[in-house]
Design a protein around this motif. Sequence first.
Motif, PDB file in Angstrom:
ATOM      1  N   ARG A  89       0.697  -1.284  -0.016  1.00 31.81           N
ATOM      2  CA  ARG A  89      -0.008   0.064  -0.075  1.00 31.81           C
ATOM      3  C   ARG A  89       0.896   1.131   0.013  1.00 31.81           C
ATOM      4  O   ARG A  89       2.135   1.097   0.353  1.00 31.81           O
ATOM      5  N   PRO A  90       0.458   2.564  -0.409  1.00 33.61           N
ATOM      6  CA  PRO A  90       1.221   3.641  -0.492  1.00 33.61           C
ATOM      7  C   PRO A  90       1.702   4.076   0.890  1.00 33.61           C
ATOM      8  O   PRO A  90       1.026   3.647   1.922  1.00 33.61           O
ATOM      9  N   MET A  91       2.849   4.682   1.001  1.00 37.09           N
ATOM     10  CA  MET A  91       3.250   5.139   2.201  1.00 37.09           C
ATOM     11  C   MET A  91       3.044   6.602   2.307  1.00 37.09           C
ATOM     12  O   MET A  91       2.820   7.481   1.452  1.00 37.09           O
ATOM     13  N   ASP A  92       2.985   7.180   3.580  1.00 37.80           N
ATOM     14  CA  ASP A  92       2.656   8.585   3.935  1.00 37.80           C
ATOM     15  C   ASP A  92       4.112   9.348   3.993  1.00 37.80           C
ATOM     16  O   ASP A  92       5.254   8.320   4.104  1.00 37.80           O
ATOM     17  N   LEU A  93       4.108  10.202   4.188  1.00 38.70           N
ATOM     18  CA  LEU A  93       5.548  11.259   4.025  1.00 38.70           C
ATOM     19  C   LEU A  93       6.393  10.832   5.164  1.00 38.70           C
ATOM     20  O   LEU A  93       7.652  10.552   4.827  1.00 38.70           O
ATOM     21  N   ALA A  94       6.058  10.702   6.501  1.00 39.05           N
ATOM     22  CA  ALA A  94       6.912  10.291   7.506  1.00 39.05           C
ATOM     23  C   ALA A  94       7.427   9.007   7.188  1.00 39.05           C
ATOM     24  O   ALA A  94       8.749   8.666   7.584  1.00 39.05           O
ATOM     25  N   ALA A  95       6.686   7.985   6.694  1.00 35.51           N
ATOM     26  CA  ALA A  95       7.309   6.611   6.515  1.00 35.51           C
ATOM     27  C   ALA A  95       8.143   6.441   5.453  1.00 35.51           C
ATOM     28  O   ALA A  95       9.188   5.784   5.413  1.00 35.51           O
ATOM     29  N   GLU A  96       7.913   7.418   4.404  1.00 35.68           N
ATOM     30  CA  GLU A  96       8.810   7.333   3.184  1.00 35.68           C
ATOM     31  C   GLU A  96      10.110   8.086   3.751  1.00 35.68           C
ATOM     32  O   GLU A  96      11.351   7.415   3.050  1.00 35.68           O
ATOM     33  N   MET A  97      10.077   8.937   4.531  1.00 32.32           N
ATOM     34  CA  MET A  97      11.439   9.688   4.975  1.00 32.32           C
ATOM     35  C   MET A  97      12.191   8.513   6.031  1.00 32.32           C
ATOM     36  O   MET A  97      13.374   8.492   5.661  1.00 32.32           O
ATOM     37  N   VAL A  98      11.544   7.845   6.643  1.00 28.31           N
ATOM     38  CA  VAL A  98      12.095   6.792   7.371  1.00 28.31           C
ATOM     39  C   VAL A  98      12.790   5.644   6.537  1.00 28.31           C
ATOM     40  O   VAL A  98      13.995   5.174   6.734  1.00 28.31           O
ATOM     41  N   SER A  99      12.038   5.170   5.443  1.00 29.37           N
ATOM     42  CA  SER A  99      12.476   4.285   4.677  1.00 29.37           C
ATOM     43  C   SER A  99      13.579   4.841   3.745  1.00 29.37           C
ATOM     44  O   SER A  99      14.667   4.002   3.594  1.00 29.37           O
ATOM     45  N   SER A 106      16.153   3.362   9.655  1.00 30.50           N
ATOM     46  CA  SER A 106      16.375   3.264  11.199  1.00 30.50           C
ATOM     47  C   SER A 106      15.988   5.098  11.695  1.00 30.50           C
ATOM     48  O   SER A 106      16.181   5.882  10.854  1.00 30.50           O
ATOM     49  N   CYS A 107      15.291   4.964  12.668  1.00 26.67           N
ATOM     50  CA  CYS A 107      14.938   6.236  13.324  1.00 26.67           C
ATOM     51  C   CYS A 107      16.022   6.739  14.146  1.00 26.67           C
ATOM     52  O   CYS A 107      16.786   6.080  14.933  1.00 26.67           O
ATOM     53  N   PRO A 108      16.431   8.118  14.137  1.00 23.97           N
ATOM     54  CA  PRO A 108      17.407   8.564  15.177  1.00 23.97           C
ATOM     55  C   PRO A 108      16.744   8.772  16.507  1.00 23.97           C
ATOM     56  O   PRO A 108      15.642   8.785  16.733  1.00 23.97           O
ATOM     57  N   ARG A 109      17.512   8.189  17.424  1.00 24.04           N
ATOM     58  CA  ARG A 109      17.042   8.041  18.884  1.00 24.04           C
ATOM     59  C   ARG A 109      17.344   9.427  19.676  1.00 24.04           C
ATOM     60  O   ARG A 109      18.129   9.949  19.435  1.00 24.04           O
TER      61      ARG A 109
END
Length: 62
Positions: free
Chosen positions: A42-52, A57-60
């Motif tokens: 399914r399509p990703m939203d902007l936040a998920a696209e940036m993480v991908s 990995s997300c900065p802690r």
Amino acid sequence: MHCHTLDAPLLLFCRSLASLLTLIVLAKGAHSDSFIRMQRTRPMDLAAEMVSSSGGSCPRAP
């Protein structure tokens, strides 16, 4: 019909070919947006696209 037996040289060739194809697919997947889009369900939203795009990995926070 003539069938080859799976002797040591043929097995080595098949393993080498499988390794090469794996490297090609993995290298292509790392650099191709269309390959990643094809794998999505399914399509990703902007936040998920940036993480991908950052490697997944997300900065802690400190």
